[in-house]
Design an enzyme around this catalytic site. Structure first.
Site, PDB file in Angstrom:
ATOM      1  N   ASN A  10       5.067  -1.099  -4.132  1.00  0.00           N
ATOM      2  CA  ASN A  10       5.443  -2.381  -3.535  1.00  0.00           C
ATOM      3  C   ASN A  10       4.680  -3.454  -4.303  1.00  0.00           C
ATOM      4  O   ASN A  10       3.482  -3.631  -4.097  1.00  0.00           O
ATOM      5  CB  ASN A  10       5.054  -2.389  -2.043  1.00  0.00           C
ATOM      6  CG  ASN A  10       5.331  -3.735  -1.389  1.00  0.00           C
ATOM      7  OD1 ASN A  10       5.916  -4.619  -2.000  1.00  0.00           O
ATOM      8  ND2 ASN A  10       4.890  -3.887  -0.152  1.00  0.00           N
ATOM      9  N   LYS A  12       4.895  -6.523  -4.045  1.00  0.00           N
ATOM     10  CA  LYS A  12       4.702  -7.745  -3.248  1.00  0.00           C
ATOM     11  C   LYS A  12       5.070  -8.967  -4.110  1.00  0.00           C
ATOM     12  O   LYS A  12       5.990  -8.860  -4.920  1.00  0.00           O
ATOM     13  CB  LYS A  12       3.270  -7.793  -2.706  1.00  0.00           C
ATOM     14  CG  LYS A  12       2.924  -6.495  -1.954  1.00  0.00           C
ATOM     15  CD  LYS A  12       1.653  -6.541  -1.173  1.00  0.00           C
ATOM     16  CE  LYS A  12       1.448  -5.199  -0.467  1.00  0.00           C
ATOM     17  NZ  LYS A  12       0.235  -5.156   0.345  1.00  0.00           N
ATOM     18  N   HIS A  96       7.547  -4.562   6.746  1.00  0.00           N
ATOM     19  CA  HIS A  96       6.172  -4.536   6.231  1.00  0.00           C
ATOM     20  C   HIS A  96       5.282  -5.429   7.098  1.00  0.00           C
ATOM     21  O   HIS A  96       5.727  -6.469   7.586  1.00  0.00           O
ATOM     22  CB  HIS A  96       6.154  -5.010   4.773  1.00  0.00           C
ATOM     23  CG  HIS A  96       4.846  -4.719   4.116  1.00  0.00           C
ATOM     24  ND1 HIS A  96       3.734  -5.506   4.313  1.00  0.00           N
ATOM     25  CD2 HIS A  96       4.455  -3.708   3.306  1.00  0.00           C
ATOM     26  CE1 HIS A  96       2.712  -4.982   3.637  1.00  0.00           C
ATOM     27  NE2 HIS A  96       3.132  -3.902   3.016  1.00  0.00           N
ATOM     28  N   GLU A  98       3.085  -7.479   6.395  1.00  0.00           N
ATOM     29  CA  GLU A  98       2.976  -8.871   5.930  1.00  0.00           C
ATOM     30  C   GLU A  98       4.184  -9.688   6.380  1.00  0.00           C
ATOM     31  O   GLU A  98       4.067 -10.875   6.691  1.00  0.00           O
ATOM     32  CB  GLU A  98       2.818  -8.889   4.396  1.00  0.00           C
ATOM     33  CG  GLU A  98       1.425  -8.382   3.991  1.00  0.00           C
ATOM     34  CD  GLU A  98       1.354  -7.695   2.652  1.00  0.00           C
ATOM     35  OE1 GLU A  98       2.280  -7.828   1.832  1.00  0.00           O
ATOM     36  OE2 GLU A  98       0.342  -6.991   2.426  1.00  0.00           O
ATOM     37  N   GLU A 168       1.587   2.461   7.548  1.00  0.00           N
ATOM     38  CA  GLU A 168       0.614   1.616   6.858  1.00  0.00           C
ATOM     39  C   GLU A 168      -0.286   0.933   7.886  1.00  0.00           C
ATOM     40  O   GLU A 168       0.078  -0.123   8.422  1.00  0.00           O
ATOM     41  CB  GLU A 168       1.333   0.536   6.045  1.00  0.00           C
ATOM     42  CG  GLU A 168       2.272   1.066   4.984  1.00  0.00           C
ATOM     43  CD  GLU A 168       2.462   0.075   3.844  1.00  0.00           C
ATOM     44  OE1 GLU A 168       2.306   0.502   2.702  1.00  0.00           O
ATOM     45  OE2 GLU A 168       2.726  -1.111   4.112  1.00  0.00           O
ATOM     46  N   GLY A 174      -4.743  -3.519   1.351  1.00  0.00           N
ATOM     47  CA  GLY A 174      -5.406  -4.484   0.478  1.00  0.00           C
ATOM     48  C   GLY A 174      -6.891  -4.653   0.767  1.00  0.00           C
ATOM     49  O   GLY A 174      -7.526  -5.587   0.278  1.00  0.00           O
ATOM     50  N   SER A 214      -4.314   1.002   0.525  1.00  0.00           N
ATOM     51  CA  SER A 214      -5.395   1.279  -0.434  1.00  0.00           C
ATOM     52  C   SER A 214      -5.320   2.670  -1.056  1.00  0.00           C
ATOM     53  O   SER A 214      -6.346   3.321  -1.274  1.00  0.00           O
ATOM     54  CB  SER A 214      -6.766   1.049   0.226  1.00  0.00           C
ATOM     55  OG  SER A 214      -6.882  -0.295   0.647  1.00  0.00           O
TER      56      SER A 214
HETATM   57  P1  13P Z   1      -2.425  -1.764  -0.966  1.00  0.00           P
HETATM   58  O1  13P Z   1      -2.110  -0.469  -1.660  1.00  0.00           O
HETATM   59  O2  13P Z   1      -2.706  -2.890  -1.913  1.00  0.00           O
HETATM   60  O3  13P Z   1      -3.480  -1.584   0.085  1.00  0.00           O
HETATM   61  O4  13P Z   1      -1.083  -2.205  -0.192  1.00  0.00           O
HETATM   62  C1  13P Z   1      -0.430  -1.282   0.597  1.00  0.00           C
HETATM   63  C2  13P Z   1       0.870  -1.845   0.986  1.00  0.00           C
HETATM   64  O5  13P Z   1       0.952  -2.811   1.742  1.00  0.00           O
HETATM   65  C3  13P Z   1       2.099  -1.251   0.426  1.00  0.00           C
HETATM   66  O6  13P Z   1       3.221  -1.716   1.066  1.00  0.00           O
END
Ligand code: 13P
Length: 251
Positions: A10, A12, A96, A98, A168, A174, A214
């Site tokens: 992803n 982002k 997601h 976010e 997740e 992150g 992560s």
């Molecule tokens: P990270 O791997 O940067 O923690 O992000 C995970 C994520 O949100 C994947 O959709």
């Protein structure tokens, strides 16, 4: 039953056009042939180009990170499922954390997006997971059950079999703080049990459940070795070809 192993990136809101092309070529060049399904979840601007670069590689597929629930119309700035389909997209990341946090998406809305993606012959990668305070209260199983039921359990068995779920935990995204392999396994087994109760053994045993939060080359192997962890949804580490391919090779 052997489930499909999946490593999905992803990106982002990262990478301009040229950087996206270079990243895709870097991944494709470094990849060894394998049975693992590799999915690149890119911003909209990259979809056509990435789709061209990966077109001859059978285990590499393309994902969008969102889509609108309506087919077309006066929704300035939005992109619909039929539009994504026309660019060679096979998967759409939905729900997601976010998007839930910054764009106020809830599971009723996500359920409509799930329907739109399925109606257009693509597969949703449905994201669920609890924030830190819910985990601290020990209520993560209830919350994730509620998310999964509201967004997905209206589906027929046939449609549900096209779903990929990504667990997740919000506190692991992150932050560099990964769920322990045991925490991931416990939640994945919980999700699979819910699916078994709602549908049947074959549906539950065929569902790929990815862990996200992560995931790095250094911890992927241990996470992926858990019985109910069928792969990962990778954020930060999907932005470097070397790291992403190392995660793919962790199976
Ligand atoms: P990270 O791997 O940067 O923690 O992000 C995970 C994520 O949100 C994947 O959709």
């Amino acid at each position: 039953m052997k489930r499909q192993q999946i490593v999905a990136g992803n990106w982002k809101m990262n990478k301009d056009y040229e950087e996206g092309r270079d990243l895709t070529k870097g991944i494709v060049d470094a990849m060894q042939p394998s049975d693992t399904l590799v999915i690149l979840g890119t911003p909209y601007i990259h979809l056509m180009n990435v789709s061209r670069i990966i077109k001859d590689i059978s285990n590499v597929h393309l994902a969008a990170q969102n889509c609108h629930q309506e087919e077309s119309g006066a929704y300035t700035g939005e992109v619909s499922a039929p539009m994504l389909k026309s660019c060679g997209v096979g998967y759409v990341i939905l729900g997601h954390s976010e998007r839930r946090a910054y764009f106020h998406e809830d599971d009723e809305l996500i359920a409509k997006k799930v329907d739109a993606v399925l109606a257009n012959g693509m597969q949703p990668i449905y994201c669920c997971g609890e924030p830190l305070e819910v985990r601290e209260d020990g209520k993560q199983n209830e919350l994730v059950a509620e998310q999964v039921k509201t967004a997905l359990f209206h589906l027929s068995k046939e449609d549900f079999s096209k779903i990929v779920i990504a667990y997740e935990p919000v506190w692991a995204i992150g932050t560099g703080k990964t769920a322990s392999p045991e925490q991931a396994q416990e939640m994945h087994a919980h999700i699979r049990k819910l699916v078994r109760e709602q549908y049947d053994d074959a549906t539950a045993d065929g569902l790929s459940i990815l862990y996200g939060g992560s995931v790095k080359p250094g911890n992927a192997k241990e996470l992926f070795s858990q019985e109910d962890v069928d792969g990962g949804l990778i954020g930060g580490a999907s932005l470097k070809a070397k790291d992403f391919v190392a995660i793919v090779n962790s199976f």
